[in-house]
Design a protein around this motif. Structure first.
Motif, PDB file in Angstrom:
ATOM      1  N   ASN A 163      -7.085  -2.390   6.170  1.00 24.11           N
ATOM      2  CA  ASN A 163      -6.759  -0.703   6.536  1.00 24.11           C
ATOM      3  C   ASN A 163      -6.747  -1.702   8.523  1.00 24.11           C
ATOM      4  O   ASN A 163      -7.735  -1.055   8.969  1.00 24.11           O
ATOM      5  CB  ASN A 163      -7.195  -0.185   6.526  1.00 24.11           C
ATOM      6  N   GLN A 165       1.671  -4.547   4.256  1.00 26.98           N
ATOM      7  CA  GLN A 165       0.709  -4.266   3.431  1.00 26.98           C
ATOM      8  C   GLN A 165       0.776  -4.014   2.271  1.00 26.98           C
ATOM      9  O   GLN A 165       1.368  -2.898   1.667  1.00 26.98           O
ATOM     10  CB  GLN A 165       0.227  -3.532   4.979  1.00 26.98           C
ATOM     11  N   TYR A 166      -0.102  -3.954   1.239  1.00 25.07           N
ATOM     12  CA  TYR A 166      -0.404  -2.958  -0.208  1.00 25.07           C
ATOM     13  C   TYR A 166      -1.664  -2.075   0.229  1.00 25.07           C
ATOM     14  O   TYR A 166      -2.263  -2.710   1.038  1.00 25.07           O
ATOM     15  CB  TYR A 166      -0.814  -4.528  -0.478  1.00 25.07           C
ATOM     16  N   LEU A 167      -1.361  -1.551  -0.226  1.00 22.60           N
ATOM     17  CA  LEU A 167      -2.026  -0.244   0.060  1.00 22.60           C
ATOM     18  C   LEU A 167      -3.042  -0.157  -0.735  1.00 22.60           C
ATOM     19  O   LEU A 167      -3.812   1.321  -0.818  1.00 22.60           O
ATOM     20  CB  LEU A 167      -0.883   1.402   0.459  1.00 22.60           C
ATOM     21  N   LYS A 188       3.745   1.353  -3.488  1.00 27.72           N
ATOM     22  CA  LYS A 188       2.766   0.717  -2.950  1.00 27.72           C
ATOM     23  C   LYS A 188       1.920  -0.175  -1.469  1.00 27.72           C
ATOM     24  O   LYS A 188       1.528  -0.179  -1.048  1.00 27.72           O
ATOM     25  CB  LYS A 188       0.728   0.264  -3.203  1.00 27.72           C
TER      26      LYS A 188
END
Length: 150
Positions: free
Chosen positions: A142, A69-71, A54
């Protein structure tokens, strides 16, 4: 913010931040290494230290900058911590090392100030989340948008 940190270095360590005459190659290499280190510190704040499917590690093509980035959503407080982690580690912690004579004040002061300049967007995002998002909310970023819900 970078100017404030530079002022603090010059106030407490008068001979810090020497310009010298670094080559363009040395400057570019320093900025690249600092950028990668900055993003790696963000990564350490992610769940599982960012070592899962992720997490995205990449290059932002418009500016040629690395990013992570962490999803999945994170708690508001963890999001703020992840955003500010490089600022604390690379901009403030060097003062402790300088005070303890652990490393060269010249190098520490430059790392601190340059990271502080680069951490401007991180501190902006963290302050935005701190003042807008409720304390019990989850947050996800995002691209240019920031989403949250309780």
């Amino acid at each position: 913010m970078g100017l404030c940190i530079a002022f603090i270095w010059r106030t407490y360590y008068g001979k810090s931040l020497p310009l010298g005459s670094p080559s363009w190659e040395e400057i570019a290499l320093s900025v690249i290494i600092l950028s990668i280190g900055h993003e790696a510190i963000h990564l350490l704040g992610f769940p599982y230290c960012g070592l899962n499917a992720k997490t995205i590690i990449g290059i932002w093509p418009q500016v040629g900058s690395p990013y992570v980035q962490y999803l999945l959503p994170m708690s508001r407080n963890r999001f703020i911590t992840v955003a500010l982690l490089p600022f604390f580690v690379l901009s403030l912690l060097p003062f402790t090392f300088a005070y303890g004579n652990v490393a060269s004040v010249d190098q520490l002061s430059w790392i601190s100030v340059l990271n502080c300049v680069g951490a401007g967007s991180d501190t902006f995002i963290a302050s935005r989340v701190l003042f807008i998002v409720p304390s019990k909310a989850s947050v996800i970023e995002n691209a240019d948008a920031l989403y949250w819900w309780e």
